[in-house]
Design a protein around this motif. Structure first.
Motif, PDB file in Angstrom:
ATOM      1  N   PHE A 110      14.300  27.053  66.399  1.00  0.00           N
ATOM      2  CA  PHE A 110      14.355  25.646  65.997  1.00  0.00           C
ATOM      3  C   PHE A 110      15.481  25.449  64.982  1.00  0.00           C
ATOM      4  N   ASP A 111      16.199  24.338  65.123  1.00  0.00           N
ATOM      5  CA  ASP A 111      17.295  24.022  64.202  1.00  0.00           C
ATOM      6  C   ASP A 111      18.408  25.079  64.200  1.00  0.00           C
ATOM      7  N   THR A 112      18.714  25.627  65.375  1.00  0.00           N
ATOM      8  CA  THR A 112      19.867  26.527  65.453  1.00  0.00           C
ATOM      9  C   THR A 112      20.877  25.930  66.429  1.00  0.00           C
ATOM     10  N   HIS A 113      22.124  26.334  66.262  1.00  0.00           N
ATOM     11  CA  HIS A 113      23.157  25.876  67.198  1.00  0.00           C
ATOM     12  C   HIS A 113      22.800  26.276  68.615  1.00  0.00           C
ATOM     13  N   THR A 173      16.383  19.445  65.282  1.00  0.00           N
ATOM     14  CA  THR A 173      17.144  20.000  64.168  1.00  0.00           C
ATOM     15  C   THR A 173      16.626  19.418  62.853  1.00  0.00           C
ATOM     16  N   THR A 174      16.903  20.111  61.792  1.00  0.00           N
ATOM     17  CA  THR A 174      16.616  19.539  60.475  1.00  0.00           C
ATOM     18  C   THR A 174      17.880  19.528  59.622  1.00  0.00           C
ATOM     19  N   VAL A 175      18.435  20.719  59.362  1.00  0.00           N
ATOM     20  CA  VAL A 175      19.621  20.783  58.505  1.00  0.00           C
ATOM     21  C   VAL A 175      20.757  21.561  59.162  1.00  0.00           C
ATOM     22  N   ASP A 176      20.486  22.805  59.484  1.00  0.00           N
ATOM     23  CA  ASP A 176      21.553  23.731  59.873  1.00  0.00           C
ATOM     24  C   ASP A 176      22.358  23.294  61.085  1.00  0.00           C
ATOM     25  N   ALA A 177      21.678  22.837  62.105  1.00  0.00           N
ATOM     26  CA  ALA A 177      22.390  22.505  63.345  1.00  0.00           C
ATOM     27  C   ALA A 177      22.465  21.000  63.559  1.00  0.00           C
ATOM     28  N   ALA A 178      22.183  20.219  62.506  1.00  0.00           N
ATOM     29  CA  ALA A 178      22.120  18.762  62.651  1.00  0.00           C
ATOM     30  C   ALA A 178      23.475  18.174  63.029  1.00  0.00           C
ATOM     31  N   THR A 179      23.459  17.269  64.025  1.00  0.00           N
ATOM     32  CA  THR A 179      24.704  16.667  64.496  1.00  0.00           C
ATOM     33  C   THR A 179      24.871  15.265  63.894  1.00  0.00           C
ATOM     34  N   LEU A 180      25.933  14.582  64.301  1.00  0.00           N
ATOM     35  CA  LEU A 180      26.213  13.255  63.764  1.00  0.00           C
ATOM     36  C   LEU A 180      25.097  12.253  64.056  1.00  0.00           C
ATOM     37  N   ASN A 226      29.027  12.377  49.521  1.00  0.00           N
ATOM     38  CA  ASN A 226      27.593  12.560  49.278  1.00  0.00           C
ATOM     39  C   ASN A 226      26.779  12.954  50.506  1.00  0.00           C
ATOM     40  N   TYR A 227      27.316  12.703  51.697  1.00  0.00           N
ATOM     41  CA  TYR A 227      26.484  12.963  52.859  1.00  0.00           C
ATOM     42  C   TYR A 227      27.012  14.079  53.740  1.00  0.00           C
ATOM     43  N   ASP A 228      28.006  14.756  53.263  1.00  0.00           N
ATOM     44  CA  ASP A 228      28.432  15.944  53.980  1.00  0.00           C
ATOM     45  C   ASP A 228      28.836  15.657  55.423  1.00  0.00           C
ATOM     46  N   TYR A 229      29.611  14.571  55.590  1.00  0.00           N
ATOM     47  CA  TYR A 229      30.005  14.168  56.944  1.00  0.00           C
ATOM     48  C   TYR A 229      30.597  15.319  57.736  1.00  0.00           C
ATOM     49  N   TRP A 230      31.457  16.108  57.111  1.00  0.00           N
ATOM     50  CA  TRP A 230      32.182  17.137  57.857  1.00  0.00           C
ATOM     51  C   TRP A 230      31.275  18.209  58.429  1.00  0.00           C
ATOM     52  N   ARG A 231      30.193  18.518  57.725  1.00  0.00           N
ATOM     53  CA  ARG A 231      29.276  19.518  58.265  1.00  0.00           C
ATOM     54  C   ARG A 231      28.624  19.007  59.552  1.00  0.00           C
TER      55      ARG A 231
END
Lengths: 298, 278
Positions: free
Chosen positions: B139-142, B221-228, B66-71
């Motif tokens: 913003f929010d990019t790798h 970050t918000t979504v795309d580049a969000a880390t652990l 449910n939380y997309d850990y791998w991303r």
């Protein structure tokens, strides 16, 4: 070719070296100096939701120093700073001295104590939030063991909440200090120990009066590391207490952050961060300059 | 004589015992975190279930499904790796310059770089957010995360590299210069092989710092580049809720770094004692 040779024009000496250092200096200048100047300039404006250049003079600073929340933040940072400095050094040194007794499995022991350091502030904050929770943390464990009068809930007590944060910070940071100190102790000539033993000087006295003065460079390194840890207490507070209960564990960086991002009061945030920058400039830079800058002229 | 043997027998027993008690105290929170991650949310807050509970993998399956850990994990790996590489790419030439061609101001520059570590990050967060969101659109990019991670770790990386490079005899570099080796050749063929241990330690430590960084990665970050770190932050709930889940997320976030640290103990300790061994 010209390395070492003194040329008349200082600017062109070691040209390759200077070129090599340019990327670092440039990026640091743009990001840090640029950001800093921008912040300072806007602290004199009445910016609310968006940065604007409507000058209000020193109004923001006046409001800042009249804010109870800011005063509490400063007090907390001072308490945290002083105690984390003292305890990090004392505990770190004691542990290093303990490990210096050549115990078996030293590497395993060292790694275990160093482990918290590999944890991020968020995780450290969370773990200690749970451990210090009176209902299922350390307090309840000890009470279950039979000591029912045991009270240990710093995170729920306004007067001592900052010490709860301090415990978590020490848990995370002491391992590094210990490893540094241990390396320093190992670097000291073993003959000194032999000599002090021959003279019958007790071990604690040797540590206190001979080893510590000899470890001066290590202490300076650890001071730099502790200082940068004190500045980072914000992360820990956010994860562990969110500044609560009430405003009891607020810290200056959180005041800045909340003003800017929660209360839409940019001007206040800029004023507060300018004060923080000023504090760093006044306290740390002259000290560091004396420490590092003075040596080369010897 | 008797006193001496007695004393050493006592300390033979006492110091290791004391050391292990300290180690247990230090290890307990980590042990607790891992234990909690195998409990249900309900069990996690019950003291009577501290050691005795039915282990469940529910939190972990929930997290990956449910939380997309791998991303988040992939983002952490990408950003930390590239930030470390860039930090070395910029840091090695800089440390090289300072170690082998010191000028009157080398110490000042080094000190100034270190002093930036003590600046409150809160002071530059707004300009950074504003600039990257409204002007640069990164913003929010790798790219942004890598850039920021690289920059905040550069001072320490350079400081470490500098202390390692300083230990290398200048004569070696000078001799190679006589032989007509280029600056790049010097760095690549002489300096890095000679200071390999130091470079590896610097890389490892920079990587750990990048991985654990939360202040910037959470806020830029918000979504795309969000880390652990962002994943943990996003799973935080009001007091007493979802502790099992949060413990699982935290364990999975620090797990890789803890395992890495275990395998690279030697480099880690070497890296952490930079400049202290004289």
């Amino acid at each position: 070719m010209a390395t070492g040779a003194t040329k008349p024009f200082g600017l062109f000496r070691n040209m390759t070296a200077k070129i090599a250092a340019i990327p670092m200096i440039l990026t640091a200048l743009v990001v840090f100096a640029g950001g800093t100047i921008w912040t300072v300039v806007h602290s004199f404006t009445g910016s609310k939701l968006l940065p604007k250049l409507n000058w209000v003079g020193l109004d923001q600073y006046e409001r800042l120093w009249n804010s109870n929340r800011w005063i509490v933040s400063i007090e907390n940072l001072l308490i945290f700073g002083v105690f984390s400095l003292i305890f990090s050094l004392v505990i770190g040194f004691t542990l290093a001295a303990l490990l210096d007794q050549k115990i078996r499995f030293e590497n395993t022991f060292r790694t275990i104590i160093l482990y918290p350091f590999a944890m991020s502030f968020i995780v450290t904050g969370l773990v200690w939030q749970w451990l210090l929770n009176p209902e299922f943390g350390i307090q309840s464990i000890v009470r279950d063991l039979g000591w029912t009068g045991f009270d240990f809930d710093p995170l729920y007590n306004q007067d001592i909440v900052i010490y709860g944060v301090l415990i978590a910070a020490l848990w995370q940071g002491t391992g590094l200090i210990m490893v540094l100190m241990l390396a320093g102790m190992r670097g000291i000539d073993q003959d000194i120990w032999k000599a002090s033993r021959v003279d019958g000087i007790p071990a604690w006295k040797t540590y206190l009066f001979i080893i510590i003065p000899m470890m001066r460079p290590v202490f300076i390194t650890t001071l730099v590391i502790i200082a940068s840890g004190i500045v980072k207490v914000f992360d820990l507070v956010v994860a562990q207490t969110s500044g609560g209960p009430g405003i009891a564990s607020e810290v200056p960086a959180k005041y800045v952050y909340d003003s800017m991002f929660l209360r839409q009061n940019l001007g206040q945030g800029f004023a507060a961060s300018t004060m923080m920058l000023l504090a760093v400039v006044i306290i740390i830079i002259p000290w560091a300059y004396l420490e590092f800058g003075g040596k080369k002229r010897d | 004589m008797a006193a001496v043997t007695e004393r050493s027998r006592l300390s033979d027993f006492m110091w290791p015992a004391l050391a292990w008690i300290v180690a247990l105290v230090f290890f307990f929170p980590i042990f607790w975190l891992v234990f909690t991650s195998f409990k249900t949310d309900a069990d996690a807050v019950k003291p009577e279930h501290l050691f005795f509970f039915t282990p469940t993998l529910e939190n972990y399956t929930n997290m990956t499904e449910n939380y997309d850990y791998w991303r988040f994990a992939t983002n952490s790996v990408i950003t930390s790796t590239f930030a470390t590489l860039f930090a070395l790419a910029v840091g090695v030439p800089c440390a090289y310059a300072m170690a082998f061609n010191p000028s009157k101001h080398t110490k000042d520059i080094l000190m100034w770089m270190l002093s930036t570590k003590m600046l409150p990050a809160a002071a530059v967060l707004y300009p950074m957010t504003f600039l990257t969101k409204n002007f640069l659109g990164i913003f929010d990019t790798h790219f942004l995360v890598i850039l920021v991670l690289c920059l905040i770790n550069l001072p320490i990386a350079i400081w470490m590299l500098f202390t390692y490079f300083k230990e290398i005899p200048k004569e070696i570099i000078e001799a190679s210069k006589m032989d007509g080796v280029t600056t790049w050749g010097e760095i690549k063929d002489i300096l890095i092989p000679l200071a390999w241990g130091g470079v590896a330690s610097t890389a490892l430590l920079t990587f750990i710092f990048c991985w654990n960084e939360a202040y910037w990665t959470v806020r830029l970050t918000t979504v795309d580049a969000a880390t652990l770190s962002k994943l943990i932050e996003g799973n935080r709930a009001p007091e007493g809720l979802f502790f099992g889940r949060l413990a699982a997320v935290s364990t999975a976030a620090v797990g890789p770094i803890v395992v890495l640290g275990w395998f690279c103990q030697k480099q880690l300790v070497q890296g952490l004692t930079f400049g202290a061994v004289k």
